[in-house]
Design a protein around this motif. Structure first.
Motif, PDB file in Angstrom:
ATOM      1  N   GLU A  21       0.822  -1.206   0.000  1.00 11.55           N
ATOM      2  CA  GLU A  21       0.000   0.000   0.000  1.00 11.55           C
ATOM      3  C   GLU A  21       0.863   1.266   0.000  1.00 11.55           C
ATOM      4  O   GLU A  21       0.580   2.233  -0.704  1.00 11.55           O
ATOM      5  N   VAL A  22       1.922   1.244   0.785  1.00  6.18           N
ATOM      6  CA  VAL A  22       2.806   2.405   0.844  1.00  6.18           C
ATOM      7  C   VAL A  22       3.475   2.652  -0.498  1.00  6.18           C
ATOM      8  O   VAL A  22       3.580   3.769  -0.986  1.00  6.18           O
ATOM      9  N   GLU A  23       3.941   1.560  -1.128  1.00  6.11           N
ATOM     10  CA  GLU A  23       4.582   1.701  -2.423  1.00  6.11           C
ATOM     11  C   GLU A  23       3.611   2.219  -3.471  1.00  6.11           C
ATOM     12  O   GLU A  23       3.952   3.041  -4.307  1.00  6.11           O
ATOM     13  N   ASP A  24       2.345   1.719  -3.418  1.00 10.17           N
ATOM     14  CA  ASP A  24       1.343   2.205  -4.362  1.00 10.17           C
ATOM     15  C   ASP A  24       1.085   3.696  -4.166  1.00 10.17           C
ATOM     16  O   ASP A  24       0.937   4.457  -5.135  1.00 10.17           O
ATOM     17  N   GLU A  25       1.034   4.136  -2.889  1.00 12.73           N
ATOM     18  CA  GLU A  25       0.801   5.559  -2.620  1.00 12.73           C
ATOM     19  C   GLU A  25       1.968   6.417  -3.119  1.00 12.73           C
ATOM     20  O   GLU A  25       1.778   7.500  -3.671  1.00 12.73           O
ATOM     21  N   ASP A  26       3.202   5.925  -2.935  1.00 12.94           N
ATOM     22  CA  ASP A  26       4.363   6.672  -3.409  1.00 12.94           C
ATOM     23  C   ASP A  26       4.346   6.800  -4.919  1.00 12.94           C
ATOM     24  O   ASP A  26       4.623   7.870  -5.485  1.00 12.94           O
ATOM     25  N   ASP A  27       4.020   5.675  -5.606  1.00 13.37           N
ATOM     26  CA  ASP A  27       3.957   5.722  -7.070  1.00 13.37           C
ATOM     27  C   ASP A  27       2.894   6.715  -7.537  1.00 13.37           C
ATOM     28  O   ASP A  27       3.109   7.486  -8.475  1.00 13.37           O
ATOM     29  N   ALA A  28       1.753   6.706  -6.872  1.00 14.96           N
ATOM     30  CA  ALA A  28       0.679   7.632  -7.245  1.00 14.96           C
ATOM     31  C   ALA A  28       1.101   9.073  -7.009  1.00 14.96           C
ATOM     32  O   ALA A  28       0.818   9.973  -7.814  1.00 14.96           O
ATOM     33  N   GLY A  29       1.824   9.317  -5.904  1.00 16.48           N
ATOM     34  CA  GLY A  29       2.287  10.669  -5.617  1.00 16.48           C
ATOM     35  C   GLY A  29       3.286  11.149  -6.648  1.00 16.48           C
ATOM     36  O   GLY A  29       3.240  12.295  -7.104  1.00 16.48           O
ATOM     37  N   HIS A  30       4.236  10.293  -7.031  1.00 18.53           N
ATOM     38  CA  HIS A  30       5.212  10.673  -8.050  1.00 18.53           C
ATOM     39  C   HIS A  30       4.537  10.952  -9.380  1.00 18.53           C
ATOM     40  O   HIS A  30       4.891  11.898 -10.086  1.00 18.53           O
ATOM     41  N   GLN A  31       3.566  10.117  -9.734  1.00 19.71           N
ATOM     42  CA  GLN A  31       2.852  10.331 -10.988  1.00 19.71           C
ATOM     43  C   GLN A  31       2.094  11.660 -10.966  1.00 19.71           C
ATOM     44  O   GLN A  31       2.087  12.408 -11.948  1.00 19.71           O
ATOM     45  N   GLU A  32       1.482  11.968  -9.832  1.00 17.96           N
ATOM     46  CA  GLU A  32       0.747  13.229  -9.718  1.00 17.96           C
ATOM     47  C   GLU A  32       1.688  14.428  -9.815  1.00 17.96           C
ATOM     48  O   GLU A  32       1.395  15.435 -10.444  1.00 17.96           O
ATOM     49  N   ALA A  33       2.868  14.301  -9.180  1.00 22.98           N
ATOM     50  CA  ALA A  33       3.853  15.385  -9.246  1.00 22.98           C
ATOM     51  C   ALA A  33       4.363  15.564 -10.659  1.00 22.98           C
ATOM     52  O   ALA A  33       4.554  16.681 -11.132  1.00 22.98           O
ATOM     53  N   ASP A  34       4.591  14.428 -11.351  1.00 20.03           N
ATOM     54  CA  ASP A  34       5.046  14.515 -12.732  1.00 20.03           C
ATOM     55  C   ASP A  34       4.005  15.198 -13.603  1.00 20.03           C
ATOM     56  O   ASP A  34       4.331  16.026 -14.456  1.00 20.03           O
ATOM     57  N   ARG A  35       2.728  14.827 -13.392  1.00 27.34           N
ATOM     58  CA  ARG A  35       1.670  15.453 -14.171  1.00 27.34           C
ATOM     59  C   ARG A  35       1.579  16.953 -13.870  1.00 27.34           C
ATOM     60  O   ARG A  35       1.364  17.774 -14.752  1.00 27.34           O
ATOM     61  N   GLY A  36       1.779  17.310 -12.581  1.00 23.88           N
ATOM     62  CA  GLY A  36       1.735  18.725 -12.215  1.00 23.88           C
ATOM     63  C   GLY A  36       2.882  19.500 -12.851  1.00 23.88           C
ATOM     64  O   GLY A  36       2.721  20.618 -13.316  1.00 23.88           O
ATOM     65  N   GLN A  37       4.085  18.850 -12.880  1.00 25.36           N
ATOM     66  CA  GLN A  37       5.222  19.509 -13.499  1.00 25.36           C
ATOM     67  C   GLN A  37       4.999  19.684 -14.991  1.00 25.36           C
ATOM     68  O   GLN A  37       5.313  20.729 -15.564  1.00 25.36           O
ATOM     69  N   GLU A  38       4.477  18.634 -15.633  1.00 26.60           N
ATOM     70  CA  GLU A  38       4.187  18.743 -17.059  1.00 26.60           C
ATOM     71  C   GLU A  38       3.160  19.835 -17.317  1.00 26.60           C
ATOM     72  O   GLU A  38       3.259  20.603 -18.278  1.00 26.60           O
ATOM     73  N   THR A  39       2.166  19.919 -16.429  1.00 30.41           N
ATOM     74  CA  THR A  39       1.138  20.951 -16.597  1.00 30.41           C
ATOM     75  C   THR A  39       1.735  22.345 -16.478  1.00 30.41           C
ATOM     76  O   THR A  39       1.423  23.241 -17.249  1.00 30.41           O
ATOM     77  N   ASP A  40       2.665  22.506 -15.470  1.00 32.02           N
ATOM     78  CA  ASP A  40       3.309  23.805 -15.307  1.00 32.02           C
ATOM     79  C   ASP A  40       4.140  24.160 -16.523  1.00 32.02           C
ATOM     80  O   ASP A  40       4.196  25.314 -16.952  1.00 32.02           O
ATOM     81  N   GLU A  41       4.833  23.128 -17.070  1.00 28.64           N
ATOM     82  CA  GLU A  41       5.683  23.402 -18.215  1.00 28.64           C
ATOM     83  C   GLU A  41       4.854  23.725 -19.456  1.00 28.64           C
ATOM     84  O   GLU A  41       5.273  24.494 -20.309  1.00 28.64           O
ATOM     85  N   GLU A  42       3.688  23.145 -19.554  1.00 27.52           N
ATOM     86  CA  GLU A  42       2.867  23.355 -20.736  1.00 27.52           C
ATOM     87  C   GLU A  42       1.949  24.568 -20.593  1.00 27.52           C
ATOM     88  O   GLU A  42       1.551  25.165 -21.590  1.00 27.52           O
ATOM     89  N   ASP A  43       1.616  24.958 -19.379  1.00 29.98           N
ATOM     90  CA  ASP A  43       0.680  26.040 -19.145  1.00 29.98           C
ATOM     91  C   ASP A  43       1.434  27.377 -19.130  1.00 29.98           C
ATOM     92  O   ASP A  43       2.254  27.612 -18.237  1.00 29.98           O
ATOM     93  N   PRO A  44       1.201  28.270 -20.085  1.00 27.89           N
ATOM     94  CA  PRO A  44       1.911  29.568 -20.092  1.00 27.89           C
ATOM     95  C   PRO A  44       1.665  30.379 -18.829  1.00 27.89           C
ATOM     96  O   PRO A  44       2.563  31.043 -18.324  1.00 27.89           O
ATOM     97  N   ALA A  45       0.428  30.326 -18.341  1.00 20.67           N
ATOM     98  CA  ALA A  45       0.121  31.081 -17.121  1.00 20.67           C
ATOM     99  C   ALA A  45       0.938  30.564 -15.945  1.00 20.67           C
ATOM    100  O   ALA A  45       1.437  31.332 -15.120  1.00 20.67           O
TER     101      ALA A  45
END
Length: 244
Positions: A21-45
């Motif tokens: 369960e802990v490993e699954d939560e860590d993977d989900a957190g990393h994926q969410e952070a990656d998506r947030g970083q990609e969003t920041d990089e793609e979002d001009p605002a």
């Protein structure tokens, strides 16, 4: 014994499930952070906001550094002023002690004469101080009128005032216009010296160019000069330039 083994097996299973369960939560957190970083990089605002945030942080860091510098300079100036005041107080205390010892060894007539002379000196010093203050105030008005007529001298005002106050602290009186004239004269001499050096360098460079331009026409004589141990026209011009 078998019952104990079953208990151990249950515990191991529960531990494995918790780890999964802990490993699954860590993977989900990393994926969410990656998506947030990609969003920041793609979002001009988001990019603009991040740049603005970095600028604000940089300015804040500069202000902190400047405040630290001012605090250090203020502390140093305060320490120097405190030391100066302490030294002045020590000197006055020493002078008072010596005066008391001197007066104690005087006769009554000598004490009266000493007291009268001291009072007269204090009065004269006070009059001189008032006179200098009055002169300085009138001089300030005259200097301000000069700056209004010739604002190009405004850049010297701070230096002039500092030197004027230093003269007052040393028991002298030097008008501000005289100080300005001294500063202008010093700058004129410096500028003239720089102009002379520049002119000498330009003249030397011109001689070198002329010599090099004539070197082709004077190649025969130049070669002869080298073969006999003499110096070429170019060499002489370059040495003359270096000697300036």
């Amino acid at each position: 014994m078998a019952e104990q083994d079953d208990i151990d097996d249950d515990i191991d299973e529960q531990v494995d499930e918790a780890v999964d369960e802990v490993e699954d939560e860590d993977d989900a957190g990393h994926q969410e952070a990656d998506r947030g970083q990609e969003t920041d990089e793609e979002d001009p605002a988001a990019l603009k906001a991040a740049q603005q945030r970095r600028k604000i942080e940089a300015r804040a860091a500069e202000r902190r550094a400047e405040n630290d510098r001012i605090a250090r300079e203020t502390a140093r100036a305060t320490a120097e002023e405190t030391t100066r005041i302490s030294e002045s107080a020590r000197q006055r205390a020493e002078a008072d002690r010596l005066e008391r010892e001197t007066v104690a060894n005087m006769t009554e007539d000598q004490r009266i004469q000493f007291t009268m002379a001291k009072q007269l000196k204090n009065t004269q010093d006070g009059l001189v101080s008032v006179q200098r203050t009055t002169q300085s105030a009138a001089d300030q008005s005259s200097f301000d009128r000069l700056l209004m007529k010739k604002p190009q001298y405004e850049k010297y005002a701070v230096d002039v005032e500092q030197r004027h106050q230093n003269s007052l602290n040393q028991g002298m009186y030097v008008p501000r216009k005289e100080i300005l004239a001294h500063l202008l004269g010093t700058r004129a001499l410096t500028d003239e010296r720089s102009d002379n050096v520049r002119k000498q360098k330009d003249a030397g460079a011109r001689r070198v160019r002329e010599a090099r331009g004539n070197s082709g026409r004077a190649a025969r004589g130049d070669t002869a000069g080298r073969s006999s141990g003499g110096k070429s026209v170019v060499q002489k011009a370059e040495e003359a330039d270096w000697a300036i």
